[in-house]
Write an enzyme that holds these catalytic residues in place. Structure first.
Site, PDB file in Angstrom:
ATOM      1  N   GLU A  60      10.904 -31.829 -31.186  1.00 57.10           N
ATOM      2  CA  GLU A  60      10.350 -30.446 -31.302  1.00 57.10           C
ATOM      3  C   GLU A  60      10.522 -29.763 -32.740  1.00 57.10           C
ATOM      4  OE1 GLU A  60      11.694 -31.549 -28.543  1.00 57.10           O
ATOM      5  OE2 GLU A  60      10.264 -31.507 -27.117  1.00 57.10           O
ATOM      6  N   HIS A 129      13.564 -27.892 -17.296  1.00 53.66           N
ATOM      7  CA  HIS A 129      12.251 -28.424 -17.097  1.00 53.66           C
ATOM      8  C   HIS A 129      11.233 -27.176 -16.231  1.00 53.66           C
ATOM      9  CE1 HIS A 129      13.935 -32.146 -18.442  1.00 53.66           C
ATOM     10  NE2 HIS A 129      12.785 -32.435 -18.907  1.00 53.66           N
TER      11      HIS A 129
END
Length: 330
Positions: A60, A129
């Site tokens: 990312e 998550h």
């Protein structure tokens, strides 16, 4: 009118904007031939090719940084954070670079970038998550933050984001992708930022809810109606800019407010919205503002424990009862 799922509405917005503007490019993990883990880019790689729908390494920090760089050259990149929890890896690129570049260059350099990130629990995906980090970015000047709740809003707001010359954080609740379905016009439309939507009109109490919590609030309002309680449900749709006037006008009408968000309560979105309402509608409040948010704990993997941390209909109904019971005598 035809109905689309939340994921189909997102994909259609991307498809139409990729066709409209050749400067738009998508970045992300598995978004190419695979079509994305949540299928929001399915078919776009085959239609627009590997130079505009770009699979990236699991980094990312790297691909968001690259996207910020090409945005400064006039392109409009759309990096996707598959699990929004890992947007933490790209915080410097977003907060210290994208958000500040226009200001630091005296308006000479724009950063037209739309960062799509997932949010929310409810899938037993574990503590790393399942989080919702929209409050972090609403705290940063220079960023716009969007939290749609319906397929109609998702498509119209995403198309607006893809035409905005500024950095936009676009948060999509994972649970809504394939479970939430709704009417979406086939003709072109955009939804402006900073305009809240009254999802249900009412007169006894105002419930302000974001993203998937809008649907939980509407279900709670339906149950409250069976008790004879009329709840108005308002969806801000964007946090920055925020439509303060609609929130204040509603509370001036109903005299009570309950704010619902899946993000953590402590120092979160519910606190800011409560402050806006308290300042703008103080003389009209008949009881203290109630907040319903995720518990301030890591999101558990265990389904019963996970659902205990996330706001549900019962917690909203209890909050509404506290507001109504706490009203000052007229």
């Amino acid at each position: 009118m035809r109905e689309l799922t939340f994921a189909q509405a997102i994909r259609e917005a991307l498809d139409e904007e990729l066709a409209r503007d050749e400067k738009i490019v998508l970045f992300g993990e598995d978004i190419g031939a695979w079509g994305g883990v949540f299928r929001t880019t399915e078919g776009l790689y085959e239609k627009y090719g590997p130079e505009r729908v770009i699979d990236t390494p699991l980094s990312e920090e790297g691909y968001v940084g690259m996207a910020v760089g090409i945005a400064m050259t006039g392109m409009h990149p759309v990096p996707e954070i598959m699990f929004g929890d890992f947007i933490t890896l790209a915080m410097d690129q977003i907060v210290n670079q994208a958000a500040k570049m226009r200001y630091m260059t005296g308006g000479q350099v724009a950063v037209p970038i739309t960062i799509r990130a997932t949010m929310g629990g409810g899938r037993s995906s574990g503590a790393q998550h399942s989080q919702s980090w929209h409050a972090w970015f609403a705290h940063v000047p220079g960023l716009k933050v969007v939290v749609p709740s319906t397929p109609y809003d998702a498509k119209g707001l995403l198309k607006t984001a893809l035409r905005d010359p500024n950095p936009v954080l676009f948060f999509e609740d994972k649970v809504m992708y394939h479970k939430i379905k709704g009417p979406v016009p086939e003709e072109e439309y955009l939804i402006p930022f900073g305009v809240a939507d009254i999802k249900r009109e009412g007169s006894d109490v105002t419930i302000v809810a974001l993203s998937r919590m809008v649907h939980t609030a509407l279900a709670a309002a339906e149950q409250l109606a069976q008790e004879g309680i009329s709840a108005e449900v308002i969806d801000p749709r964007t946090l920055t800019p925020l439509d303060e006037e609609t929130l204040i006008q509603s509370v001036c009408k109903t005299g009570g407010a309950v704010i619902v968000d899946e993000g953590y309560q402590r120092f979160g979105v519910t606190a800011e919205l409560a402050a806006v309402i308290a300042k703008g509608a103080f003389d009209y409040l008949d009881a203290p503002i109630e907040r319903v948010a995720a518990m301030d704990v890591p999101i558990p993997f265990s389904p019963p424990l996970e659902f205990a941390t996330i706001p549900d209909e019962e917690r909203i109904i209890q909050a509404v009862h506290r507001v109504l019971e706490g009203r000052r005598p007229q």
